[in-house]
Design an enzyme around this catalytic site. Sequence first.
Site, PDB file in Angstrom:
ATOM      1  N   HIS A  39      -5.370   0.661  -4.400  1.00  0.00           N
ATOM      2  CA  HIS A  39      -5.280   0.008  -5.711  1.00  0.00           C
ATOM      3  C   HIS A  39      -5.670   0.974  -6.829  1.00  0.00           C
ATOM      4  O   HIS A  39      -5.069   0.970  -7.907  1.00  0.00           O
ATOM      5  CB  HIS A  39      -6.200  -1.217  -5.759  1.00  0.00           C
ATOM      6  N   LYS A 153       3.956   1.394  -2.280  1.00  0.00           N
ATOM      7  CA  LYS A 153       5.048   1.485  -1.312  1.00  0.00           C
ATOM      8  C   LYS A 153       4.669   0.935   0.061  1.00  0.00           C
ATOM      9  O   LYS A 153       5.541   0.709   0.891  1.00  0.00           O
ATOM     10  CB  LYS A 153       5.490   2.943  -1.167  1.00  0.00           C
ATOM     11  N   LYS A 154       3.376   0.728   0.314  1.00  0.00           N
ATOM     12  CA  LYS A 154       2.985   0.208   1.625  1.00  0.00           C
ATOM     13  C   LYS A 154       3.604  -1.167   1.873  1.00  0.00           C
ATOM     14  O   LYS A 154       4.065  -1.460   2.963  1.00  0.00           O
ATOM     15  CB  LYS A 154       1.467   0.125   1.754  1.00  0.00           C
TER      16      LYS A 154
END
Length: 281
Positions: A39, A153-154
């Site tokens: 984050h 992108k995870k």
Amino acid sequence: MKVIKSVKELQIFIQTYKRQNPKEVIGLVPTMGALHKGHLSLIKASKTTCDLTIVSIFVNPTQFGVNEDFSKYPRKIEADLKICQSAEVDIVFMPEIEEMYPLKSSLQTTFNAPLSMASVLEGEARSGHFNGVLQIINKLFHLIQPHKAFFGKKDAQQLLIVQKMVEDLFFPIEIIPCEIVRSEEGLALSSRNAYLSLEGKRKALKISQSLKVAMQVIMQGERESLKIKNEALRVLEGLEVEYFAIVNRELESILTIQKDSTLILVVAKVEEVRLLDNLWF
């Protein structure tokens, strides 16, 4: 840093800010809290390219399925606020459920995520999940009116579906994909990792290692999806693999991979925790 908990206060703030600063760029980092370095990378990207960075912290009930325990999702409010403070976030929007969903469920406006993209992979395992994701993202986009929104992108399928929604509904918002952040050992950072023991985290390293093997096979010249998948699955032996998929950017299975349009996704369970990882190629 200003913490806002009510929709009305946020609306007034955004209206005033835009009137006083018409040329400044607003960045949104939508989260469900339990913040970690992944984050932080999104926040840093916003701070680098935007004049105002807003982080939303809201555990969204509509994206949880019937068999998923909404109450057990990690909530670390004090720690999250400290992280935002140290990262010099401008605004934290942290509403209660009643603020974001003032109407009973039968009166709510709901969303149907793109069927072909939302019914496979995570969508197949978590029916209705992406409808709930788009419901809350729409609310945040309308409330905050950001110029840019930052997604990791995870959660590749989520990112692609949000991009498709923005394209389809003509949102004047730039979606910024941010790279996966990993531990020193290679484990993709996730709020779910908190559920793992030290031994579980060690076992979970097989997931990122399988993607590394897939990339090695690709770099050696292999282009057939099945052969790449079989090599990667050998690394995952001993784990409960839910899926290992090689798809294009619209999440359609492909027989041969092509550069700049291929996505390799893997989900496996470790100590009953579903862990996601992926490789963009």
